[in-house]
Write a protein that holds these residues in place. Structure first.
Motif, PDB file in Angstrom:
ATOM      1  N   ILE A 508       0.907  -1.172  -0.027  1.00  0.00           N
ATOM      2  CA  ILE A 508      -0.131   0.006  -0.097  1.00  0.00           C
ATOM      3  C   ILE A 508       0.768   1.106   0.025  1.00  0.00           C
ATOM      4  CG2 ILE A 508      -1.788   1.260   1.334  1.00  0.00           C
ATOM      5  CD1 ILE A 508      -2.793  -1.289   2.325  1.00  0.00           C
ATOM      6  N   SER A 509       2.015   1.184   0.811  1.00  0.00           N
ATOM      7  CA  SER A 509       2.822   2.258   0.774  1.00  0.00           C
ATOM      8  C   SER A 509       3.540   2.612  -0.464  1.00  0.00           C
ATOM      9  CB  SER A 509       3.741   2.190   1.922  1.00  0.00           C
ATOM     10  OG  SER A 509       4.532   0.931   2.009  1.00  0.00           O
ATOM     11  N   PHE A 514      -4.158   4.122  -5.825  1.00  0.00           N
ATOM     12  CA  PHE A 514      -5.218   3.452  -5.373  1.00  0.00           C
ATOM     13  C   PHE A 514      -6.236   4.565  -5.565  1.00  0.00           C
ATOM     14  CE2 PHE A 514      -2.594   0.635  -3.341  1.00  0.00           C
ATOM     15  CZ  PHE A 514      -3.424  -0.365  -2.905  1.00  0.00           C
ATOM     16  N   SER A 515      -7.487   3.908  -6.116  1.00  0.00           N
ATOM     17  CA  SER A 515      -8.875   5.007  -6.198  1.00  0.00           C
ATOM     18  C   SER A 515      -9.389   5.157  -5.012  1.00  0.00           C
ATOM     19  CB  SER A 515      -9.748   4.231  -7.137  1.00  0.00           C
ATOM     20  OG  SER A 515     -10.403   3.039  -6.496  1.00  0.00           O
ATOM     21  N   GLN A 516     -10.278   5.978  -4.793  1.00  0.00           N
ATOM     22  CA  GLN A 516     -11.095   6.379  -3.433  1.00  0.00           C
ATOM     23  C   GLN A 516     -11.793   4.799  -3.031  1.00  0.00           C
ATOM     24  OE1 GLN A 516     -15.272   8.252  -3.098  1.00  0.00           O
ATOM     25  NE2 GLN A 516     -13.778   9.895  -2.822  1.00  0.00           N
ATOM     26  N   LYS A 517     -12.324   4.127  -3.946  1.00  0.00           N
ATOM     27  CA  LYS A 517     -12.914   3.037  -3.606  1.00  0.00           C
ATOM     28  C   LYS A 517     -11.852   2.129  -3.099  1.00  0.00           C
ATOM     29  CE  LYS A 517     -15.988  -0.790  -5.434  1.00  0.00           C
ATOM     30  NZ  LYS A 517     -16.610  -1.425  -6.420  1.00  0.00           N
ATOM     31  N   MET A 521     -11.722   0.453   0.534  1.00  0.00           N
ATOM     32  CA  MET A 521     -12.019  -1.228   0.838  1.00  0.00           C
ATOM     33  C   MET A 521     -10.649  -1.507   1.515  1.00  0.00           C
ATOM     34  SD  MET A 521     -13.271  -2.377  -3.111  1.00  0.00           S
ATOM     35  CE  MET A 521     -13.244  -4.054  -2.619  1.00  0.00           C
ATOM     36  N   SER A 522      -9.377  -1.060   1.386  1.00  0.00           N
ATOM     37  CA  SER A 522      -8.198  -1.478   2.178  1.00  0.00           C
ATOM     38  C   SER A 522      -8.365  -1.015   3.618  1.00  0.00           C
ATOM     39  CB  SER A 522      -7.106  -1.053   1.341  1.00  0.00           C
ATOM     40  OG  SER A 522      -7.006  -1.306   0.085  1.00  0.00           O
ATOM     41  N   ILE A 544       2.033  -2.209  13.177  1.00  0.00           N
ATOM     42  CA  ILE A 544       2.187  -2.016  11.829  1.00  0.00           C
ATOM     43  C   ILE A 544       0.773  -1.779  10.980  1.00  0.00           C
ATOM     44  CG2 ILE A 544       3.071  -2.639   9.581  1.00  0.00           C
ATOM     45  CD1 ILE A 544       5.041  -1.582  11.541  1.00  0.00           C
ATOM     46  N   LEU A 545      -0.123  -2.626  11.359  1.00  0.00           N
ATOM     47  CA  LEU A 545      -1.444  -2.648  10.548  1.00  0.00           C
ATOM     48  C   LEU A 545      -1.908  -1.131  11.041  1.00  0.00           C
ATOM     49  CD1 LEU A 545      -2.787  -6.258  11.145  1.00  0.00           C
ATOM     50  CD2 LEU A 545      -2.323  -5.176   8.951  1.00  0.00           C
ATOM     51  N   GLU A 546      -2.051  -0.999  12.290  1.00  0.00           N
ATOM     52  CA  GLU A 546      -2.676   0.295  12.579  1.00  0.00           C
ATOM     53  C   GLU A 546      -2.091   1.752  12.166  1.00  0.00           C
ATOM     54  OE1 GLU A 546      -3.645   0.797  16.584  1.00  0.00           O
ATOM     55  OE2 GLU A 546      -4.975  -0.683  16.954  1.00  0.00           O
ATOM     56  N   LYS A 547      -1.007   1.471  11.802  1.00  0.00           N
ATOM     57  CA  LYS A 547      -0.237   2.500  11.194  1.00  0.00           C
ATOM     58  C   LYS A 547      -0.659   2.649   9.696  1.00  0.00           C
ATOM     59  CE  LYS A 547       4.467   4.162   9.789  1.00  0.00           C
ATOM     60  NZ  LYS A 547       4.021   4.410   8.342  1.00  0.00           N
ATOM     61  N   HIS A 548      -0.892   1.557   8.985  1.00  0.00           N
ATOM     62  CA  HIS A 548      -1.441   1.544   7.734  1.00  0.00           C
ATOM     63  C   HIS A 548      -2.797   2.005   7.683  1.00  0.00           C
ATOM     64  CE1 HIS A 548       1.945  -0.036   5.296  1.00  0.00           C
ATOM     65  NE2 HIS A 548       2.076  -1.135   6.342  1.00  0.00           N
TER      66      HIS A 548
END
Length: 735
Positions: A508-509, A514-517, A521-522, A544-548
């Motif tokens: 993801i980083s 990434f579109s808004q949708k 969703m992510s 790490i998940l909370e950071k994302h």
């Protein structure tokens, strides 16, 4: 033609053929049948058949007795003779002549002569040879080494003679190369160079192609692109140059040409051809002819036409009345031909119908009948589907379910028949297939129908592929995988789900758009994973998940979404992270009869108890019942909260709501709706609530222990609380 003339011609032809057969069967062989004569006779018989002459037994026999003479005199044939012989055999096979070992041997005998005399062939002969080799391969001729060599040696001569070819040759040559590639010919630099050399000739002679030539050219360019040829500017220009001529000659196209043209335009658009007004006009011009020639379409045409229309709509074509009418005309033909479709057709048809429904096509009785007609074939042919078919079929069935198509027993059987193939062919699924399959599994699990046998095993087989192919997923794939893994909730074991998330979130980083949708969703998927970890006291928490999650929330806020679903996800993420959210939603609420009955019974049992209904706490989605004096939430959970409606396996959305409320400081009691059918069933749950709020219940049989969440802040209504906790402090809730 007068019937007497026809009879006379037939008698003369029969007599001539008998004479040929007699001469060929003489021993020793007749000396007056030379190489030139053999070539002319074979060409003449093929031409007669091509012009409509019935393939009478004498004609078949004449061909068969001439073949050994071709072998005997193979060194005597001039270039024109070689070209005519191969053309004749290809034409005869295409019209129904049996491809016997003798015929195949004769073809193999001639091929070395193509190489030996390669510099002596004229443009017409080059055209005939390339067409013949492609047609023979398309009709089952094996790729003998001589055939590959013959194709290879002819390609440079196509390039060298490019300016000498007439329009028919250009169409035939591009058709031949497309057909050869489609049957396994390698896309060598020489082949690509030959295609490139011919494309400008398409544009230069575009006004001279007849209807069949136009159809063959567009089919060929689409097929070459479909098999990996780069859609170059020259190719796109050649396509654009032909489109007005499709419109101009629309009345001249056969049923085959109409099917091929619409398939070609859909395939080209799918591979990057711009969907210009001219292309859309060309599609619109052809659609009435689908209706006019509906009785002429064979099963392959029906499958290709519906696939093409679905693909064009998927790429942005408006569903005009003409398109809707063409679709309506084709759907009954699915039922008519249901027993004649091959596996690829079945996969394409179900994909097409699901895609059209997803794009707004009404679920008419004809569409439902067409789907129902194909389902038994899915079961019957289950072992013949390749990985792409399996993916498309499961995606299609999940998409139909997502659009409220009834899950009949036949539908469920078809799904169940396909699922073991997911495990069996798991090593062959590419990244796109893995994404679509897991999305489909999540959608099927999200339905309230009984869980399909084999679904859990298929999911477990696919998830390790996410880690193995993690670098192959695009932004849409990552978002769909995170969403699907989260959606299936407890169907996926927590450690396996966490590993899947951890293998994807780092992408993801990266510099992926990434579109808004996809952001939404992510974000939702990662929240569900965090919720599952929070609700399991034995799980290691993942910062790490909370950071994302924090990063994705910022990205979503920056898109200023006005979609209520995205706004709701923003609110939940902000609540989880303790951030202020600028969005406030006005949630729509409904009160089920089960919830109302339980509320009334609870109020009757504890008259002093303050109960609020459908209350939004911390701007989160409303809870069923709130006991504000005790900081307690009661959720009456219907079947939609469980995977497959089993009242056992929580969905990801349910787990997230529980964790959010718990994180906000509320105790949560969940009661399965199937446990509240009458007052006697309600009493144990009411007694538990009394215990939780510090009221000693009357003696009553307890509900057996089922599960306990982290810190005992959340319990199901099926748990028996052995110890009576102190009343919780009052907490003010935000509307």
């Amino acid at each position: 033609m007068d019937e007497r003339v026809k009879r006379t011609q037939a008698a003369l032809l029969s007599a001539l053929l008998d004479a040929i057969i007699f001469k060929c069967q003489q021993k020793p062989p007749a000396r007056d049948i030379d190489a030139h004569g053999i070539a002319n006779l074979m060409w003449a018989m093929a031409k007669l058949v091509d012009s409509g002459q019935n393939r009478i037994p004498e004609l078949k026999e004449a061909v068969a007795v001439l073949l050994p003479h071709v072998n005997v005199q193979k060194k005597q044939f001039i270039p024109q003779g070689i070209a005519n012989l191969l053309w004749a055999m290809a034409k005869l096979v295409d019209i129904g002549q049996e491809q016997t070992p003798e015929l195949n041997e004769t073809v193999s005998t001639l091929l070395p002569s193509v190489n030996a005399q390669k510099t002596d062939f004229k443009p017409q002969e080059i055209n005939n040879l390339m067409w013949a080799m492609a047609k023979l391969v398309d009709n089952g001729q094996k790729w003998a080494s001589g055939l590959k060599e013959a194709v290879a040696v002819m390609l440079p001569h196509v390039n060298a003679e490019k300016d000498q070819f007439i329009p028919q040759h250009i169409a035939n040559l591009l058709w031949a190369m497309a057909k050869l590639v489609d049957n396994g010919q390698e896309r060598t630099p020489e082949l690509k160079a030959t295609v490139t050399a011919l494309l400008p000739r398409v544009n230069a002679q575009r006004d001279q192609f007849n209807a069949q030539g136009i159809a063959n050219l567009l089919w060929a360019m689409a097929k070459l692109v479909d098999n990996g040829l780069e859609p170059t500017p020259e190719l796109k220009e050649a396509v654009a140059g032909l489109l007005p001529h499709v419109n101009a000659q629309k009345e001249q196209f056969t049923a085959l040409a109409i099917a091929n043209l619409l398939w070609a335009m859909a395939k080209l658009v799918d591979n990057g051809q711009e969907q210009t007004p001219e292309l859309n006009e060309t599609v619109a011009a052809l659609l009435p002819h689908v209706n006019a020639q509906k009785d002429q379409f064979i099963p392959q045409h029906v499958a290709n036409l519906l696939w093409a229309m679905a693909k064009l709509v998927d790429k942005g074509l408006q569903r005009s009345p003409g398109l809707n009418k063409a679709i309506a005309v084709l759907l009954p033909l699915v039922n008519t031909h249901k027993d004649r479709f091959i596996p690829q057709h079945i996969a394409n048809l179900l994909w097409a119908m699901a895609k059209l429904v997803d794009k707004g096509l009404k679920k008419t009785s004809e569409l439902k009948d067409a789907v129902a007609a194909l389902l038994p074939s899915v079961n019957a042919l289950k072992d013949q589907f390749i990985p792409q078919h399996i993916t498309n079929l499961l995606w299609a069935m999940a998409k139909l379910v997502d659009n409220r198509y009834e899950q009949t027993p036949e539908f469920s059987e078809a799904v169940a028949a396909l699922l073991p193939n997911v495990n069996a062919q798991k090593e062959q699924f590419n990244a796109q297939c893995v994404t679509n399959l897991l999305w489909a599994m999540a959608k099927l699990a999200d339905s309230e129908q009984e869980q399909t046998p084999g679904l859990n095993e298929a999911v477990v087989a696919l998830l390790p592929l996410v880690n193995a192919q993690k670098d192959q997923f695009n932004a849409q794939g990552i978002a769909n995988l995170l969403w699907a893994t989260a959606k299936m909730g407890e169907l996926i074991e927590l450690n396996l789900a966490t590993c899947t998330f951890e293998s994807l979130v780092y992408r993801i980083s990266e510099q992926l758009q990434f579109s808004q949708k996809e952001i939404s969703m992510s974000l939702w998927g990662i929240m569900v994973c965090c919720a599952r970890l929070a609700l399991d006291s034995n799980a290691n928490k993942n910062n790490i998940l909370e950071k994302h999650m924090d990063d994705l929330l910022t990205r979503l806020e920056n898109t200023s979404p006005n979609n209520k679903e995205h706004q709701s996800i923003m609110i939940m993420a902000a609540s989880w992270l303790g951030r202020t959210c600028p969005v406030i939603l006005d949630y729509q609420t409904t009160i089920s009869k089960t919830q109302a009955d339980f509320r009334d019974q609870l109020k009757s049992s504890i008259p002093s108890l303050q109960i609020e209904e459908e209350k939004s706490l911390n701007s989160l989605p409303p809870v069923d019942l709130l006991l504000p004096d005790h900081n307690m939430v009661i959720e009456v959970q219907g079947s939609s909260h469980y995977v497959g409606g089993d009242f056992k396996t929580w969905k990801g959305s349910t787990l997230l709501k529980i964790a959010l409320l718990q994180k906000a400081g509320f105790a949560v009691i969940e009661i399965p709706a199937n446990q509240l059918f009458d007052n006697d069933l309600m009493k144990p749950y009411i007694d538990q609530i009394k215990t939780r709020i510090g009221i000693t219940p009357q003696e009553h049989g307890s509900v057996p222990l089922k599960r306990r969440w982290a810190g005992a802040a959340h319990v199901t209504g099926e748990e028996h609380l052995a110890e009576q906790p102190n009343p919780a402090k009052k907490k003010t809730s935000n509307q």
